[in-house]
Design a protein around this motif. Structure first.
Motif, PDB file in Angstrom:
ATOM      1  N   GLU A 135       0.974  -1.264   0.112  1.00  0.00           N
ATOM      2  CA  GLU A 135       0.024  -0.061  -0.084  1.00  0.00           C
ATOM      3  C   GLU A 135       0.621   1.300   0.062  1.00  0.00           C
ATOM      4  OE1 GLU A 135      -3.823   0.316   2.040  1.00  0.00           O
ATOM      5  OE2 GLU A 135      -3.212  -1.476   3.004  1.00  0.00           O
ATOM      6  N   SER A 136       2.010   1.314   0.584  1.00  0.00           N
ATOM      7  CA  SER A 136       2.613   2.452   0.812  1.00  0.00           C
ATOM      8  C   SER A 136       4.192   2.393   0.109  1.00  0.00           C
ATOM      9  CB  SER A 136       3.031   2.523   2.450  1.00  0.00           C
ATOM     10  OG  SER A 136       3.604   1.342   2.844  1.00  0.00           O
ATOM     11  N   GLY A 137       4.312   1.600  -0.532  1.00  0.00           N
ATOM     12  CA  GLY A 137       5.734   1.341  -1.023  1.00  0.00           C
ATOM     13  C   GLY A 137       6.955   1.037  -0.095  1.00  0.00           C
ATOM     14  N   ARG A 138       8.350   0.840  -0.317  1.00  0.00           N
ATOM     15  CA  ARG A 138       9.477   0.801   0.455  1.00  0.00           C
ATOM     16  C   ARG A 138      10.471   2.048   0.235  1.00  0.00           C
ATOM     17  NH1 ARG A 138      10.437  -5.276  -1.420  1.00  0.00           N
ATOM     18  NH2 ARG A 138      10.007  -4.016  -3.508  1.00  0.00           N
ATOM     19  N   THR A 139      11.262   2.145   1.184  1.00  0.00           N
ATOM     20  CA  THR A 139      12.212   2.963   0.899  1.00  0.00           C
ATOM     21  C   THR A 139      13.149   2.646  -0.150  1.00  0.00           C
ATOM     22  OG1 THR A 139      12.210   3.446   3.666  1.00  0.00           O
ATOM     23  CG2 THR A 139      14.565   3.819   2.196  1.00  0.00           C
ATOM     24  N   ASN A 140      13.606   1.250  -0.567  1.00  0.00           N
ATOM     25  CA  ASN A 140      14.096   1.086  -1.820  1.00  0.00           C
ATOM     26  C   ASN A 140      13.436   1.444  -2.979  1.00  0.00           C
ATOM     27  OD1 ASN A 140      16.312  -0.002  -0.027  1.00  0.00           O
ATOM     28  ND2 ASN A 140      15.685  -2.085  -0.518  1.00  0.00           N
ATOM     29  N   ASP A 141      12.075   1.370  -3.187  1.00  0.00           N
ATOM     30  CA  ASP A 141      11.385   1.679  -3.945  1.00  0.00           C
ATOM     31  C   ASP A 141      11.576   3.385  -4.349  1.00  0.00           C
ATOM     32  OD1 ASP A 141      10.434  -0.969  -4.244  1.00  0.00           O
ATOM     33  OD2 ASP A 141       8.468  -0.245  -3.135  1.00  0.00           O
ATOM     34  N   GLY A 142      11.598   4.100  -3.128  1.00  0.00           N
ATOM     35  CA  GLY A 142      11.883   5.548  -3.615  1.00  0.00           C
ATOM     36  C   GLY A 142      13.349   5.728  -3.938  1.00  0.00           C
ATOM     37  N   VAL A 143      14.307   5.238  -3.429  1.00  0.00           N
ATOM     38  CA  VAL A 143      15.397   5.369  -3.929  1.00  0.00           C
ATOM     39  C   VAL A 143      15.626   4.817  -5.555  1.00  0.00           C
ATOM     40  CG1 VAL A 143      18.228   4.698  -4.048  1.00  0.00           C
ATOM     41  CG2 VAL A 143      16.478   5.035  -1.663  1.00  0.00           C
ATOM     42  N   SER A 144      15.002   3.720  -5.868  1.00  0.00           N
ATOM     43  CA  SER A 144      15.128   3.232  -6.956  1.00  0.00           C
ATOM     44  C   SER A 144      14.400   4.244  -8.136  1.00  0.00           C
ATOM     45  CB  SER A 144      14.458   1.852  -7.365  1.00  0.00           C
ATOM     46  OG  SER A 144      15.142   1.224  -6.540  1.00  0.00           O
ATOM     47  N   GLU A 145      13.322   4.754  -7.727  1.00  0.00           N
ATOM     48  CA  GLU A 145      12.373   5.947  -8.408  1.00  0.00           C
ATOM     49  C   GLU A 145      13.588   7.115  -8.731  1.00  0.00           C
ATOM     50  OE1 GLU A 145       8.170   4.605  -6.439  1.00  0.00           O
ATOM     51  OE2 GLU A 145       9.295   6.177  -5.677  1.00  0.00           O
ATOM     52  N   LEU A 146      13.837   7.357  -7.824  1.00  0.00           N
ATOM     53  CA  LEU A 146      14.720   8.781  -7.855  1.00  0.00           C
ATOM     54  C   LEU A 146      15.997   8.458  -8.774  1.00  0.00           C
ATOM     55  CD1 LEU A 146      15.494  11.694  -7.051  1.00  0.00           C
ATOM     56  CD2 LEU A 146      16.802  10.760  -5.076  1.00  0.00           C
ATOM     57  N   THR A 147      16.494   7.436  -8.675  1.00  0.00           N
ATOM     58  CA  THR A 147      17.585   6.976  -9.585  1.00  0.00           C
ATOM     59  C   THR A 147      17.089   6.825 -10.972  1.00  0.00           C
ATOM     60  OG1 THR A 147      18.576   5.779  -8.030  1.00  0.00           O
ATOM     61  CG2 THR A 147      19.368   5.080 -10.140  1.00  0.00           C
ATOM     62  N   SER A 148      15.889   6.446 -11.145  1.00  0.00           N
ATOM     63  CA  SER A 148      15.569   6.297 -12.333  1.00  0.00           C
ATOM     64  C   SER A 148      15.203   7.778 -13.143  1.00  0.00           C
ATOM     65  CB  SER A 148      14.054   5.511 -12.719  1.00  0.00           C
ATOM     66  OG  SER A 148      14.444   4.256 -12.220  1.00  0.00           O
TER      67      SER A 148
END
Length: 643
Positions: A388-401
């Motif tokens: 539902e909320s995503g993970r911290t690693n998802d946030g880092v991966s999104e930013l890197t992309s």
């Protein structure tokens, strides 16, 4: 400035505020005290608004798009004080402050004496004995200003981890008051336990949510997706539409409603599951049961409970062939009654929950207290899993992309988490503010929701940090990310453009006062007017669209009513006078631009007055628009002579 230097009016106001603070202190039975504590209103009154400049190089979009959103580069306490035109107009403040990890939080000891000092200070290490009190001294005035920025029904959602969770909670209870606490959200930041933890591996963080006034705040529903509706179907071709299985048992106790129900298929008598009664009135259940083709009666069957609903003329534990045949025919032909007994008729009684009767959105929790009726569970505390909320690693991966691999951020809030919070607590045309903007996830979420929902949310971001090269993150990362998602030019390849725009505004070190305003060059003056102007009739939605630099002598902007804004100002040494000659030039510029016959004119003097002129005296009206009042403004302490 000492008390002896304060004017009489400022001293009176100080005493009044102190009396109010004492009245509320300990109201909820707890007072947070720490070394160096100062009342937040005493700190914020010392902070003066600063001059600002629009940096066109880092701004994105057309002028109409730029004026809707803002990214500020500068210290956030001063920025919030300088954002006077937005004070009391923000729907949601969503922010992720430093967690005091030993590597993410700076404190300037000079702030204890002068909160206007622009230096961000030194990193507060993990072994600093006063790290908690420094963090509280840093956060207290900023939380106070965040509350000032919110509209009466506004909401603050602030991310935190276990290091400062309890101190932040007590501080928020003190500033916003416990009765205005909306939620304590526990979200799953990782699914992989860390092997270096000797006791308990931390896999969750928190979002504390407070309303400025609980009675005026609104918690909205999330938009339902196809995935949310996948449990719904229509196996019996019910004309009321798709439905799913619902629970027939309630949670409250009621002995008169704890009775047996006989199945028309098997003759078995069923009782409410668990400790609760049937959730619907007996007369309604009797009507729904009889829709299976046989009559029902109330009868004491000797089970020590209230009279059961049984088949008329039948016996407990069995059913006639005729009764069973009617029920099976209804099961085959459909549609089934509201109370049904499973796909083959041999199960327990349950009900239908129709999608069309559920609220259009889904409530913002992972469960519903009264699931079949769509009522939300108490939102005081809940958990959000990573799906539902995503993970911290998802946030880092999104930013890197988006910006590439060398951004230097190891923890980034996932877009899904921030999007969900905005959707719940900011209306489709609302204003979101993030005073600790970081990588700009908040603005990304606003633009994404606007694109998906055809909404018109706006954002204000403030970022004060610097990267390893001492360049401001606001420029190198925050603005860069938002530009990429607006245009679709991601580092990983072209993506659908979200559209929109923003003004990039640099907060300067100079404090705003009369002398500072009168010393501005023309372009600096225009920047200040664009950043500070507001209309008393609609302060929340006052935008000025800027004309290209040098396109006119006086005309520099227009408002949404197609009225021109004119500045008679070349430089500090040239007279600024609205006379007949200047007014003729203004009228001609307005006519050539096809503007309305109302003229908003900034000048130092106005010996000429005429129809349609709205005169703004420099510097007095300019200072008014930034909230500066040397005699009585609560966010300044200018020494003035007493009456």
């Amino acid at each position: 400035m000492t008390y002896e230097e304060l004017p009489r009016s400022a001293l009176i106001k100080l005493l009044q505020e102190n009396d109010t603070a004492l009245k509320h202190a300990g109201k909820d039975g707890i007072v947070l005290n720490y070394s160096g504590r100062t009342a937040p209103w005493q700190i914020t009154r010392l902070v003066k608004p600063k001059l600002s400049s629009i940096v066109k190089k880092y701004s994105v979009g057309s002028e109409a798009e730029q004026c809707l959103n803002e990214i500020w580069d500068g210290e956030n306490l001063s920025a919030m004080v300088s954002l006077f035109r937005h004070r009391g107009k923000v729907d949601l403040i969503l922010t992720d402050p430093p967690y005091n990890t030993g590597s993410d939080f700076r404190y300037n000891d000079r702030w204890d004496e002068d909160p206007n000092d622009p230096d961000l200070g030194d990193l507060v290490s993990e072994d600093d004995g006063s790290r908690h009190s420094k963090w509280l001294k840093f956060m207290t005035p900023r939380l106070w200003m965040m509350k000032e920025m919110l509209k009466p029904g506004g909401v603050l959602a602030i991310c935190i981890d276990s290091r400062e969770l309890y101190r932040l909670g007590i501080l928020l209870d003190e500033i916003f008051h416990e009765e205005n606490r909306l939620a304590i959200i526990n979200w799953q930041k990782t699914t992989a336990p860390r092997s270096d933890k000797s006791h308990v591996s931390t896999s969750t963080e928190y979002v504390l949510v407070y309303a400025k006034d609980l009675q005026r705040a609104r918690t909205l529903s999330e938009v339902r997706s196809d995935a949310d509706n996948k449990r719904y179907g229509n196996p019996d071709d019910d004309p009321k539409g798709i439905w799913r299985e619902g629970n027939l048992t309630a949670r409250s106790a009621s002995e008169k409603d704890e009775y047996g129900i006989q199945s028309p298929f098997t003759g078995e008598v069923h009782y409410p599951a668990g400790q609760g009664p049937w959730r619907h009135p007996k007369r309604n259940l009797k009507k729904w049961l009889e829709e299976w083709g046989s009559a029902y009666v109330e009868k004491d069957i000797g089970d020590g409970r209230a009279p059961a609903l049984v088949l008329k003329g039948g016996s407990v534990g069995s059913v006639s062939d005729r009764t069973a045949k009617r029920a099976k025919k209804k099961l085959k032909d459909g549609p089934w009654p509201f109370v049904w007994f499973g796909m083959d008729g041999t199960g327990r009684p349950r009900v239908k929950t129709y999608l069309q009767k559920i609220r259009k959105g889904k409530v913002p929790v992972t469960y519903w207290a009264e699931e079949d009726e769509g009522y939300p569970a108490n939102l005081d505390a809940t958990s959000w899993g990573y799906k539902e909320s995503g993970r911290t690693n998802d946030g880092v991966s999104e930013l890197t992309s988006i910006v590439g691999p060398n951004h230097g951020f190891t923890t980034v809030k996932p877009l899904k988490l921030i999007t969900k919070i905005i959707q719940i607590w900011c209306p489709p045309d609302g204003l979101v503010m993030d005073p600790f903007a970081g990588s700009g996830t908040t603005a990304h979420a606003v633009l994404k929701l606007n694109e998906e929902q055809r909404a018109e949310r706006r954002f204000i971001l403030v970022e004060q940090g610097n990267d390893a090269n001492d360049d401001p993150y606001a420029r190198t990362l925050t603005a860069a990310r938002i530009k990429a998602v607006i245009t679709g030019n991601w580092a990983s390849g072209q993506q659908p453009a979200l559209g929109g725009g923003f003004r990039f505004i640099s907060l300067r070190k100079e404090k705003i006062d009369a002398e500072a305003v009168k010393a501005l060059a023309r372009e600096e003056m225009i920047d200040l007017l664009l950043n500070s102007y507001w209309d008393k009739s609609d302060k929340a939605r006052t935008y000025l669209h800027r004309y290209p630099i040098g396109s006119h002598k006086h005309l520099f902007a227009i408002n949404s009513k197609n009225e021109g804004f004119f500045l008679i100002w070349s430089d500090p040494d040239t007279p600024s006078v609205l006379d007949r000659v200047a007014f003729k030039a203004i009228v001609e510029e307005a006519r050539s631009a096809g503007l309305a016959s109302k003229y908003h004119v900034y000048a130092s003097l106005a010996p000429y007055t005429g129809a349609g002129i709205e005169f703004y005296k420099i510097p007095e009206r300019v200072l008014e628009h930034v909230g500066f009042n040397a005699r009585s403004d609560p966010f300044t302490n200018e020494a003035v002579a007493d009456d």
